[in-house]
Design a protein around this motif. Structure first.
Motif, PDB file in Angstrom:
ATOM      1  N   PRO A 334       0.452  -1.399  -0.177  1.00  0.00           N
ATOM      2  CA  PRO A 334      -0.050  -0.029  -0.008  1.00  0.00           C
ATOM      3  C   PRO A 334       1.603   1.052  -0.086  1.00  0.00           C
ATOM      4  O   PRO A 334       0.248   2.037  -0.620  1.00  0.00           O
ATOM      5  N   GLY A 335       2.550   1.431   0.413  1.00  0.00           N
ATOM      6  CA  GLY A 335       3.604   2.137   0.411  1.00  0.00           C
ATOM      7  C   GLY A 335       3.652   2.696  -0.825  1.00  0.00           C
ATOM      8  O   GLY A 335       3.739   3.950  -0.875  1.00  0.00           O
ATOM      9  N   PHE A 336       3.657   1.966  -1.688  1.00  0.00           N
ATOM     10  CA  PHE A 336       3.347   2.621  -3.608  1.00  0.00           C
ATOM     11  C   PHE A 336       2.174   3.997  -3.448  1.00  0.00           C
ATOM     12  O   PHE A 336       2.655   4.193  -4.549  1.00  0.00           O
ATOM     13  N   ILE A 337       1.439   4.075  -2.903  1.00  0.00           N
ATOM     14  CA  ILE A 337       0.327   5.126  -3.732  1.00  0.00           C
ATOM     15  C   ILE A 337       1.055   5.989  -2.858  1.00  0.00           C
ATOM     16  O   ILE A 337       1.037   7.133  -4.117  1.00  0.00           O
ATOM     17  N   ALA A 338       1.796   5.667  -1.793  1.00  0.00           N
ATOM     18  CA  ALA A 338       2.399   7.190  -1.033  1.00  0.00           C
ATOM     19  C   ALA A 338       3.843   7.875  -2.169  1.00  0.00           C
ATOM     20  O   ALA A 338       3.840   8.610  -2.685  1.00  0.00           O
ATOM     21  N   GLU A 339       4.070   6.669  -2.245  1.00  0.00           N
ATOM     22  CA  GLU A 339       5.708   7.177  -2.691  1.00  0.00           C
ATOM     23  C   GLU A 339       5.964   6.945  -4.554  1.00  0.00           C
ATOM     24  O   GLU A 339       6.909   7.804  -4.429  1.00  0.00           O
ATOM     25  N   ASP A 379       9.835   1.878   1.250  1.00  0.00           N
ATOM     26  CA  ASP A 379      10.247   2.360   1.841  1.00  0.00           C
ATOM     27  C   ASP A 379       9.853   0.364   3.261  1.00  0.00           C
ATOM     28  O   ASP A 379       8.564   0.748   3.481  1.00  0.00           O
ATOM     29  N   ALA A 380      10.207   0.650   4.103  1.00  0.00           N
ATOM     30  CA  ALA A 380      10.892  -0.136   4.592  1.00  0.00           C
ATOM     31  C   ALA A 380       9.885   0.158   5.960  1.00  0.00           C
ATOM     32  O   ALA A 380       9.284  -1.199   6.949  1.00  0.00           O
ATOM     33  N   LYS A 384       3.974   3.764   7.504  1.00  0.00           N
ATOM     34  CA  LYS A 384       3.348   4.648   6.903  1.00  0.00           C
ATOM     35  C   LYS A 384       2.806   4.445   5.368  1.00  0.00           C
ATOM     36  O   LYS A 384       2.002   4.713   4.869  1.00  0.00           O
ATOM     37  N   ALA A 385       2.656   2.622   5.335  1.00  0.00           N
ATOM     38  CA  ALA A 385       2.323   1.814   4.451  1.00  0.00           C
ATOM     39  C   ALA A 385       0.755   1.840   5.090  1.00  0.00           C
ATOM     40  O   ALA A 385       0.269   1.836   3.902  1.00  0.00           O
ATOM     41  N   MET A 386       1.107   2.026   6.143  1.00  0.00           N
ATOM     42  CA  MET A 386      -0.776   1.606   7.013  1.00  0.00           C
ATOM     43  C   MET A 386      -1.715   2.557   6.839  1.00  0.00           C
ATOM     44  O   MET A 386      -2.887   2.644   5.807  1.00  0.00           O
TER      45      MET A 386
END
Length: 471
Positions: A334-339, A379-380, A384-386
């Motif tokens: 899900p973090g890929f949407i932000a990144e 990002d690990a 942030k992914a949540m």
């Protein structure tokens, strides 16, 4: 150990005392008396959660990335910023040391090649990895250092005149054979993961072979690696399914690319072979084509618990229904949407954008869903992914797929799923369970308001603190 005044249970929170003995949760009660010699930790009403599991990352690539220069968004944008970053890193290196870059994206300077690096980069061996992880770009000094001659048969891309472009696709093993290097230490990244509350990871590097069991086990034994490892890899792991301990055998990883798909019958045979010894099959699927091919292979070979789709980057409704019918699990980032979301808005075909990195649709369809970072390609930080799963917001503020957002509780559950994703329910805090825990500094009611700001106060692995403050 006795943990006092901890909040457990997100849906119906309650304050309890919790005793840990022999690495397990021995007792939970409203009030417990401390025993002689027992360490007591005051949770002060902070939420006590099961520890987190990152279901898809690459440990040694993650460690190597810490020694590398990030060459793309969100850290930098445009040619000028990239040039300045290369010059700054060049000044930090000695003599003929290599400069290693990662995370490049075409939005920075287009499809760069050997000549671009020669003009804009420092006069030292230089290689930059695309953020997909599939492509390396080498300058002339790097090509010279690995002994790449234009007269040789190599996987290096050539231009119309037969000259090397410096671009190298899907050939990490070949590059490694030309430039042997030490494995980086996992010490720092393991402790970073522990600080995030992570006590277990699934290493999904497709080239993992049976030899990697000893590599990871040795790192754990000497205290370098704190996390348990579920290790995916190739067919050589089919004989390792019964292996016990902190390093266990995971699914057979198939790294699909829509421009170079494997022979269908051979793929089905490999799936059946791994199924026969109790291994699931995992498929790297970032496009419609990848996903269609993987689902067709699973439909032909048969599905077993533990079969999973990695990424599911584009999942239109007809493929979603097929996945639900087959009963495969999905491991998303899900973090890929932000990144990466701002690049998705411009780069992804308009017909695919509504189906990017879906979340709620999988849950609604009854598909087992787990979360991961894909570090170092993401990002690990799982918190942030949540938050990205909740907001669906890009770095530039654009919302992608608002109807795919999750509640904070559902986002947390992505990282509480059992390591092998064979069970549909997230792990819970209960008597008898292993004491793999993370303690927050606030109740969940406050924590859920901004997940990306969270850092666990303490992380426990089988009852022992591996991160955070002391008692």
């Amino acid at each position: 150990m006795l943990i006092r005044a901890a909040e457990i249970g997100i849906a119906q929170p309650r304050i309890v005392d919790l005793r840990i003995a022999q690495g397990h949760i021995a007792e939970i009660a409203q009030q417990l008396e401390a025993q002689a010699g027992e360490t007591v930790i005051d949770a002060q009403g902070g939420a006590l959660l099961p520890s987190l599991h990152d279901h898809h990352l690459h440990l040694y690539a993650y460690a190597a990335a810490q020694e590398s220069l990030v060459c793309g968004p969100p850290q930098l944008h445009g040619v000028d910023e990239l040039q300045r970053a290369l010059q700054a890193r060049d000044a930090q290196l000695e003599g003929g040391a290599w400069l290693r870059g990662i995370g490049y994206h075409e939005s920075v300077a287009g499809d760069i090649d050997r000549d671009w690096l020669d003009r804009h980069g420092p006069p030292r061996p230089l290689r930059i990895q695309h953020r997909s992880g599939r492509l390396w770009i080498l300058n002339s000094l790097a090509l010279q250092a690995i002994g790449a001659s234009e007269s040789d048969a190599t996987p290096l891309q050539r231009d119309a005149a037969g000259r090397y472009t410096g671009r190298l696709y899907d050939a990490d093993d070949w590059l490694r054979s030309r430039r042997p290097s030490r494995r980086p230490s996992l010490h720092a990244v393991s402790r970073q993961l522990a600080a995030y509350g992570i006590t277990g990871v699934t290493d999904t590097t497709p080239g993992n072979g049976a030899d990697m069991f000893e590599v990871f086990a040795s790192a754990i034994e000497r205290g370098e690696l704190l996390q348990d490892v579920l290790m995916m890899g190739d067919a050589s792991l089919d004989g390792c399914v019964d292996r016990a301990g902190p390093v266990r055998c995971g699914a057979h990883k198939f790294h699909l690319h829509d421009a170079d798909l494997p022979d269908f019958d051979a793929l089905c045979a490999a799936i059946r072979s791994s199924h026969a010894v109790g291994r699931g099959a995992a498929f790297h699927c970032v496009s419609r084509t990848d996903l269609t091919f993987a689902l067709a292979a699973l439909a032909e070979a048969g599905v077993v618990p533990g079969d999973r789709i990695e990424h599911a980057g584009v999942t239109p409704p007809e493929l979603l229904a097929w996945m639900a019918g087959l009963g495969v699990a999905v491991v998303s980032q899900p973090g890929f949407i932000a990144e990466r979301g701002d690049a998705y808005v411009t780069d992804v075909d308009v017909d695919d954008r509504p189906w990017l990195y879906r979340l709620r649709a999988f849950r609604d369809a009854g598909i087992t869903l787990a979360g991961s970072s894909d570090a170092p390609f993401g990002d690990a930080n799982p918190w942030k992914a949540m938050q990205a799963a909740v907001s669906r917001r890009t770095g530039g503020g654009v919302v992608i797929g608002a109807d795919e957002s999750l509640t904070p509780e559902q986002a947390l559950a992505l990282f509480l799923m059992p390591a092998d994703v064979r069970q549909r329910l997230p792990r819970q805090i209960q008597a008898g369970a292993e004491a793999d825990l993370c303690l927050l500094d606030r109740p969940w009611k406050r924590a859920r308001l901004d997940l990306q700001q969270l850092r666990p106060r303490m992380t426990f692995k089988r009852g022992l603190p591996i991160a955070g403050i002391g008692p």
